[in-house]
Design a protein around this motif. Structure first.
Motif, PDB file in Angstrom:
ATOM      1  N   SER A 113       9.859 -11.033 -15.152  1.00 57.73           N
ATOM      2  CA  SER A 113       9.405 -10.612 -13.827  1.00 57.73           C
ATOM      3  C   SER A 113       9.725  -9.137 -13.609  1.00 57.73           C
ATOM      4  O   SER A 113      10.778  -8.655 -14.033  1.00 57.73           O
ATOM      5  CB  SER A 113      10.105 -11.433 -12.746  1.00 57.73           C
ATOM      6  OG  SER A 113       9.685 -12.757 -12.780  1.00 57.73           O
ATOM      7  N   TYR A 114       8.822  -8.457 -12.957  1.00 58.20           N
ATOM      8  CA  TYR A 114       9.066  -7.062 -12.623  1.00 58.20           C
ATOM      9  C   TYR A 114       8.358  -6.746 -11.321  1.00 58.20           C
ATOM     10  O   TYR A 114       7.358  -7.378 -10.967  1.00 58.20           O
ATOM     11  CB  TYR A 114       8.598  -6.121 -13.736  1.00 58.20           C
ATOM     12  CG  TYR A 114       7.108  -6.146 -13.999  1.00 58.20           C
ATOM     13  CD1 TYR A 114       6.535  -7.164 -14.752  1.00 58.20           C
ATOM     14  CD2 TYR A 114       6.273  -5.158 -13.498  1.00 58.20           C
ATOM     15  CE1 TYR A 114       5.176  -7.202 -14.982  1.00 58.20           C
ATOM     16  CE2 TYR A 114       4.915  -5.187 -13.726  1.00 58.20           C
ATOM     17  CZ  TYR A 114       4.371  -6.211 -14.483  1.00 58.20           C
ATOM     18  OH  TYR A 114       3.019  -6.250 -14.709  1.00 58.20           O
ATOM     19  N   GLY A 115       8.892  -5.793 -10.573  1.00 57.67           N
ATOM     20  CA  GLY A 115       8.289  -5.403  -9.307  1.00 57.67           C
ATOM     21  C   GLY A 115       7.172  -4.417  -9.523  1.00 57.67           C
ATOM     22  O   GLY A 115       7.237  -3.570 -10.412  1.00 57.67           O
ATOM     23  N   LYS A 116       6.136  -4.509  -8.712  1.00 57.70           N
ATOM     24  CA  LYS A 116       5.032  -3.553  -8.801  1.00 57.70           C
ATOM     25  C   LYS A 116       4.398  -3.376  -7.439  1.00 57.70           C
ATOM     26  O   LYS A 116       4.537  -4.232  -6.556  1.00 57.70           O
ATOM     27  CB  LYS A 116       3.983  -4.011  -9.807  1.00 57.70           C
ATOM     28  CG  LYS A 116       3.297  -5.321  -9.468  1.00 57.70           C
ATOM     29  CD  LYS A 116       2.237  -5.696 -10.501  1.00 57.70           C
ATOM     30  CE  LYS A 116       0.973  -4.891 -10.357  1.00 57.70           C
ATOM     31  NZ  LYS A 116      -0.123  -5.425 -11.209  1.00 57.70           N
ATOM     32  N   LEU A 117       3.731  -2.234  -7.274  1.00 59.76           N
ATOM     33  CA  LEU A 117       2.950  -1.966  -6.071  1.00 59.76           C
ATOM     34  C   LEU A 117       1.477  -2.194  -6.373  1.00 59.76           C
ATOM     35  O   LEU A 117       0.965  -1.674  -7.361  1.00 59.76           O
ATOM     36  CB  LEU A 117       3.122  -0.515  -5.613  1.00 59.76           C
ATOM     37  CG  LEU A 117       4.429  -0.095  -4.948  1.00 59.76           C
ATOM     38  CD1 LEU A 117       4.350   1.377  -4.544  1.00 59.76           C
ATOM     39  CD2 LEU A 117       4.725  -0.947  -3.738  1.00 59.76           C
ATOM     40  N   THR A 118       0.816  -2.942  -5.498  1.00 57.39           N
ATOM     41  CA  THR A 118      -0.635  -3.059  -5.559  1.00 57.39           C
ATOM     42  C   THR A 118      -1.189  -2.371  -4.320  1.00 57.39           C
ATOM     43  O   THR A 118      -0.770  -2.681  -3.198  1.00 57.39           O
ATOM     44  CB  THR A 118      -1.084  -4.525  -5.606  1.00 57.39           C
ATOM     45  OG1 THR A 118      -0.596  -5.122  -6.815  1.00 57.39           O
ATOM     46  CG2 THR A 118      -2.602  -4.636  -5.588  1.00 57.39           C
ATOM     47  N   PHE A 119      -2.111  -1.423  -4.533  1.00 53.04           N
ATOM     48  CA  PHE A 119      -2.647  -0.615  -3.453  1.00 53.04           C
ATOM     49  C   PHE A 119      -3.994  -1.150  -2.978  1.00 53.04           C
ATOM     50  O   PHE A 119      -4.788  -1.687  -3.755  1.00 53.04           O
ATOM     51  CB  PHE A 119      -2.842   0.828  -3.921  1.00 53.04           C
ATOM     52  CG  PHE A 119      -1.583   1.642  -3.932  1.00 53.04           C
ATOM     53  CD1 PHE A 119      -0.714   1.577  -5.003  1.00 53.04           C
ATOM     54  CD2 PHE A 119      -1.266   2.472  -2.873  1.00 53.04           C
ATOM     55  CE1 PHE A 119       0.458   2.320  -5.018  1.00 53.04           C
ATOM     56  CE2 PHE A 119      -0.103   3.223  -2.871  1.00 53.04           C
ATOM     57  CZ  PHE A 119       0.764   3.147  -3.943  1.00 53.04           C
ATOM     58  N   GLY A 120      -4.251  -0.949  -1.692  1.00 53.41           N
ATOM     59  CA  GLY A 120      -5.580  -1.140  -1.151  1.00 53.41           C
ATOM     60  C   GLY A 120      -6.455   0.065  -1.464  1.00 53.41           C
ATOM     61  O   GLY A 120      -5.991   1.055  -2.061  1.00 53.41           O
ATOM     62  N   GLN A 121      -7.724  -0.026  -1.039  1.00 52.30           N
ATOM     63  CA  GLN A 121      -8.687   1.035  -1.375  1.00 52.30           C
ATOM     64  C   GLN A 121      -8.437   2.303  -0.576  1.00 52.30           C
ATOM     65  O   GLN A 121      -8.915   3.373  -0.938  1.00 52.30           O
ATOM     66  CB  GLN A 121     -10.127   0.584  -1.110  1.00 52.30           C
ATOM     67  CG  GLN A 121     -10.425  -0.851  -1.476  1.00 52.30           C
ATOM     68  CD  GLN A 121     -10.262  -1.752  -0.268  1.00 52.30           C
ATOM     69  OE1 GLN A 121      -9.173  -1.856   0.308  1.00 52.30           O
ATOM     70  NE2 GLN A 121     -11.347  -2.414   0.128  1.00 52.30           N
ATOM     71  N   GLY A 122      -7.701   2.193   0.507  1.00 52.20           N
ATOM     72  CA  GLY A 122      -7.457   3.344   1.366  1.00 52.20           C
ATOM     73  C   GLY A 122      -8.472   3.442   2.499  1.00 52.20           C
ATOM     74  O   GLY A 122      -9.614   2.981   2.374  1.00 52.20           O
ATOM     75  N   THR A 123      -8.044   4.032   3.607  1.00 57.98           N
ATOM     76  CA  THR A 123      -8.931   4.356   4.725  1.00 57.98           C
ATOM     77  C   THR A 123      -8.973   5.869   4.857  1.00 57.98           C
ATOM     78  O   THR A 123      -7.927   6.512   4.995  1.00 57.98           O
ATOM     79  CB  THR A 123      -8.430   3.744   6.042  1.00 57.98           C
ATOM     80  OG1 THR A 123      -8.503   2.327   5.970  1.00 57.98           O
ATOM     81  CG2 THR A 123      -9.275   4.237   7.224  1.00 57.98           C
TER      82      THR A 123
END
Lengths: 115, 117
Positions: free
Chosen positions: B101-111
């Motif tokens: 297991s590892y931590g990660k950031l998942t981003f949205g498309q942005g506004t």
């Protein structure tokens, strides 16, 4: 929070060549991350780099194309190999610090244009 | 598949208007939700949210998380031209690779927010 120095800030490269991007952090950090942001797109994680172990690559990214080094707790490099115009993007390094959930800090970014 | 969706994708307003940006997520092992402002290359941190219903404020910006609805909003009141930027929502969560297991950031498309004088 950590201060990250990322170099180069920008570069224009010929297709078929390679570019190595460096990130230097002013404190020791366990987790370092590399992201790509293609034009008009959001950030996509390329890989997670922990000191002393091989990087963990996300789906769609391979070590031969994006080799990563993490020789110590304050430094990492990402190489973009055998570049094509599709590799033109902003590349960002990031670190996670503190207690989980982390605060994440980003480097200043490298704007790469492949011609 | 882990997913973060932002809306609207772009917004054009005039100075003094109030805007609300939305973020919804579907991830495994949620840890936190983060908002960033991106003007040039590097995203700058705005808020980290971990608990439902607790509003975080910084000047004219505020944000709140709803863990039941798996969503967050970012409000900007009395907008100024300097607020023009891309606003990114990211979710910190645990992922698995090869049994680790590892931590990660998942981003949205942005506004993309544009504020006209």
């Amino acid at each position: 929070s950590a201060v990250i120095s990322q170099k180069p800030s920008r570069d224009i490269c010929q297709r078929g060549t390679s570019l190595t991007i460096q990130c230097q952090v002013d404190s020791q950090v366990t987790m370092m991350f590399w992201y790509r942001q293609q034009p008009g797109q959001s950030l996509t994680l390329i890989a997670t780099a922990n000191q002393g172990s091989e990087a963990t690559y996300e789906s769609g990214f391979v070590i031969d194309k994006f080799p990563i080094s993490r020789p110590n707790l304050t430094f990492s490099t990402l190489t973009v190999s055998n570049m094509s115009p599709e590799d033109s993007s902003i590349y960002l390094c990031s670190v996670g610090q503190g207690r989980i959930p982390y605060g994440y800090t980003f480097g200043s970014g490298t704007r790469l244009t492949v011609v | 598949e882990d997913k973060v969706v932002q809306s609207p994708l772009s917004l054009v307003v005039h100075e003094g208007d109030t805007v609300t940006l939305n973020c919804s997520y579907e991830v495994t092992n949620f840890r936190s939700l983060l908002w960033y402002k991106q003007e040039k290359k590097a995203p700058t941190f705005l808020f980290m949210l971990t608990s439902s219903g607790i509003e975080k404020k910084s000047g004219r910006l505020s944000s709140i998380l709803d863990k039941k609805e798996l969503s967050s909003i970012l409000n900007i009141t009395a907008t100024q031209t300097g607020d023009s930027a891309i606003y990114l929502c990211a979710v910190d969560h645990l992922a698995n690779a090869g049994g680790t297991s590892y931590g990660k950031l998942t981003f949205g498309q942005g506004t993309i927010l544009t504020v006209h004088p």
